[in-house]
Design a protein around this motif. Structure first.
Motif, PDB file in Angstrom:
ATOM      1  N   GLN A 142       0.966  -1.221  -0.230  1.00  0.00           N
ATOM      2  CA  GLN A 142      -0.211  -0.329  -0.200  1.00  0.00           C
ATOM      3  C   GLN A 142       1.091   1.044   0.236  1.00  0.00           C
ATOM      4  O   GLN A 142       1.347   1.702   1.196  1.00  0.00           O
ATOM      5  CB  GLN A 142      -0.760  -0.354   1.584  1.00  0.00           C
ATOM      6  CG  GLN A 142      -1.968  -1.795   1.548  1.00  0.00           C
ATOM      7  CD  GLN A 142      -2.795  -1.330   0.123  1.00  0.00           C
ATOM      8  OE1 GLN A 142      -3.457   0.014  -0.377  1.00  0.00           O
ATOM      9  NE2 GLN A 142      -2.872  -2.795   0.001  1.00  0.00           N
ATOM     10  N   LEU A 143       0.324   1.875  -1.147  1.00  0.00           N
ATOM     11  CA  LEU A 143       1.464   3.460  -1.053  1.00  0.00           C
ATOM     12  C   LEU A 143       0.210   3.994  -2.001  1.00  0.00           C
ATOM     13  O   LEU A 143      -0.117   4.678  -2.833  1.00  0.00           O
ATOM     14  CB  LEU A 143       2.683   3.780  -1.664  1.00  0.00           C
ATOM     15  CG  LEU A 143       3.575   4.485  -1.758  1.00  0.00           C
ATOM     16  CD1 LEU A 143       4.274   4.127  -0.750  1.00  0.00           C
ATOM     17  CD2 LEU A 143       4.360   4.657  -3.915  1.00  0.00           C
ATOM     18  N   SER A 144       0.633   5.622  -1.157  1.00  0.00           N
ATOM     19  CA  SER A 144      -0.121   6.651  -1.476  1.00  0.00           C
ATOM     20  C   SER A 144       0.386   7.449  -2.782  1.00  0.00           C
ATOM     21  O   SER A 144       1.301   7.084  -3.001  1.00  0.00           O
ATOM     22  CB  SER A 144      -0.691   8.022  -0.549  1.00  0.00           C
ATOM     23  OG  SER A 144      -0.759   7.323   0.554  1.00  0.00           O
ATOM     24  N   GLY A 145      -0.147   7.718  -3.667  1.00  0.00           N
ATOM     25  CA  GLY A 145       0.120   8.549  -4.766  1.00  0.00           C
ATOM     26  C   GLY A 145       0.933   9.743  -4.114  1.00  0.00           C
ATOM     27  O   GLY A 145       0.398  10.848  -3.369  1.00  0.00           O
ATOM     28  N   THR A 146       1.690  10.434  -5.149  1.00  0.00           N
ATOM     29  CA  THR A 146       2.486  11.814  -4.382  1.00  0.00           C
ATOM     30  C   THR A 146       1.504  13.186  -4.816  1.00  0.00           C
ATOM     31  O   THR A 146       1.575  13.571  -4.033  1.00  0.00           O
ATOM     32  CB  THR A 146       3.404  11.886  -5.679  1.00  0.00           C
ATOM     33  OG1 THR A 146       4.816  11.002  -6.189  1.00  0.00           O
ATOM     34  CG2 THR A 146       4.178  13.302  -5.922  1.00  0.00           C
ATOM     35  N   HIS A 147       0.297  12.595  -5.901  1.00  0.00           N
ATOM     36  CA  HIS A 147      -0.492  13.877  -5.350  1.00  0.00           C
ATOM     37  C   HIS A 147      -1.230  13.848  -3.396  1.00  0.00           C
ATOM     38  O   HIS A 147      -1.534  15.128  -3.359  1.00  0.00           O
ATOM     39  CB  HIS A 147      -2.033  13.663  -6.481  1.00  0.00           C
ATOM     40  CG  HIS A 147      -2.443  15.166  -6.383  1.00  0.00           C
ATOM     41  ND1 HIS A 147      -3.797  15.098  -5.482  1.00  0.00           N
ATOM     42  CD2 HIS A 147      -2.519  16.241  -7.052  1.00  0.00           C
ATOM     43  CE1 HIS A 147      -4.261  15.922  -5.744  1.00  0.00           C
ATOM     44  NE2 HIS A 147      -3.985  16.672  -6.762  1.00  0.00           N
ATOM     45  N   GLU A 148      -1.764  12.741  -3.587  1.00  0.00           N
ATOM     46  CA  GLU A 148      -2.160  12.784  -1.951  1.00  0.00           C
ATOM     47  C   GLU A 148      -1.705  13.070  -1.040  1.00  0.00           C
ATOM     48  O   GLU A 148      -2.017  13.162   0.073  1.00  0.00           O
ATOM     49  CB  GLU A 148      -2.858  10.906  -1.983  1.00  0.00           C
ATOM     50  CG  GLU A 148      -3.621  10.708  -1.078  1.00  0.00           C
ATOM     51  CD  GLU A 148      -4.355   9.146  -0.793  1.00  0.00           C
ATOM     52  OE1 GLU A 148      -4.538   8.487   0.338  1.00  0.00           O
ATOM     53  OE2 GLU A 148      -3.932   8.616  -1.746  1.00  0.00           O
ATOM     54  N   LYS A 149       0.035  12.013  -1.021  1.00  0.00           N
ATOM     55  CA  LYS A 149       0.694  12.135   0.198  1.00  0.00           C
ATOM     56  C   LYS A 149       0.834  14.093   0.077  1.00  0.00           C
ATOM     57  O   LYS A 149       1.336  14.189   1.340  1.00  0.00           O
ATOM     58  CB  LYS A 149       2.039  12.022  -0.822  1.00  0.00           C
ATOM     59  CG  LYS A 149       2.446  10.434  -0.651  1.00  0.00           C
ATOM     60  CD  LYS A 149       3.599   9.978  -0.377  1.00  0.00           C
ATOM     61  CE  LYS A 149       4.179   8.537  -0.350  1.00  0.00           C
ATOM     62  NZ  LYS A 149       5.174   7.811  -0.887  1.00  0.00           N
TER      63      LYS A 149
END
Length: 287
Positions: free
Chosen positions: A174-181
């Motif tokens: 599980q890894l959030s995308g750059t925009h979400e981070k």
């Protein structure tokens, strides 16, 4: 906690109290009481260790104290702490203490880090360099990272960078995308009373940037017996990137060597105007 962990924590607390007594003896108890609590804040892989080194340099120019603790948002085992534990860590800090962490811009943290007696510094870094740093760290440097096995399974750097841009939601990975981070941290840039610095400026415009930091702290009660030039010299000497366990290079613009045309296209599509909002590009026509 286990008995061993309890003992280690007790020793850390003892050393913390000893450092506070030493600072009070050297600079005076009143000077220590007037000195703000200093908090360095960042997104992961965005210069938190560099900023923390600078902030620890403050202990050599005035009544600041290194509590000797891990990031305020993480345990000694480098696991994210629940919000109530983080708030308890913040509440335990005393005037002059220096800490750092990875505080998302939620109301509770924003209120705590901007209240009277605190001096909060938020550091940002070019998101493209952050991506490259993250991928190298998770793939090559930290075998225990949650994304290590997944990145290892991908064929090349291009695929890993794209995965970090897009985010991952597959089985146990599980890894959030750059925009979400970035959405979780961006409000800090517009929060009154928070000093925002750039990772790149701490390297390329060091004297000017350290001067901004000192101005910010002095406006919040810090005074030093040293001249401004000597203060800057001491803080600059505190920067030793190779002493960081996550050090790989700390280069500015390293993304140019690793982003492919496909990575650039994907980044522009999924992060929209992020680079413009952060001031790293004037428009979307970068390459």
């Amino acid at each position: 906690m286990s008995i061993i962990q309890d003992t280690k924590q007790a020793l850390k607390n003892t050393r913390w109290r000893a450092r506070r007594r030493s600072a009070a003896l050297r600079y005076g108890a009143e000077a220590l009481r007037q000195t703000p609590i200093v908090i360095g804040n960042a997104m992961p892989k965005s210069g938190s260790h560099l900023l923390h080194q600078v902030l620890l340099g403050l202990t050599h120019i005035g009544p600041f104290v290194d509590p000797g603790m891990p990031p305020l948002t993480r345990s000694a085992q480098n696991k994210n702490l629940p919000q109530e534990r983080v708030m308890a860590c913040l509440a335990a800090l005393q005037p002059g203490d220096v800490g750092y962490g990875y505080f998302q811009a939620i109301p509770e943290y924003m209120d705590a880090l901007t209240r009277e007696g605190f001096a909060s510094i938020f550091i940002v870094r070019d998101p493209r360099d952050v991506l490259v740093s993250h991928v190298f760290y998770a793939t090559d440097m930290h075998s225990g990272h949650g994304m290590h096995a997944y990145y290892q399974s991908l064929p090349d750097m291009e695929a890993r960078i794209n995965a970090a841009i897009e985010g991952v939601d597959k089985d146990k990975f599980q890894l959030s995308g750059t925009h979400e981070k970035y959405a979780r941290y961006m409000p800090w840039l517009e929060t009154e009373g928070v000093l925002c610095l750039r990772f790149e400026d701490l390297i390329l415009k060091q004297t000017e940037t350290l001067g901004k930091l000192l101005d910010f702290l002095q406006a919040r009660g810090f005074t030093s017996r040293l001249s401004r030039a000597d203060q800057v010299k001491v803080l600059a000497a505190a920067v030793q990137p190779k002493r960081s366990g996550t050090f790989r290079g700390g280069r500015v613009g390293d993304w140019h060597k690793h982003f492919t045309d496909n990575n650039r296209k994907n980044f522009k599509l999924l992060t929209e105007d992020l680079l413009q909002r952060l001031g790293y590009e004037k428009d979307a026509n970068w390459s």
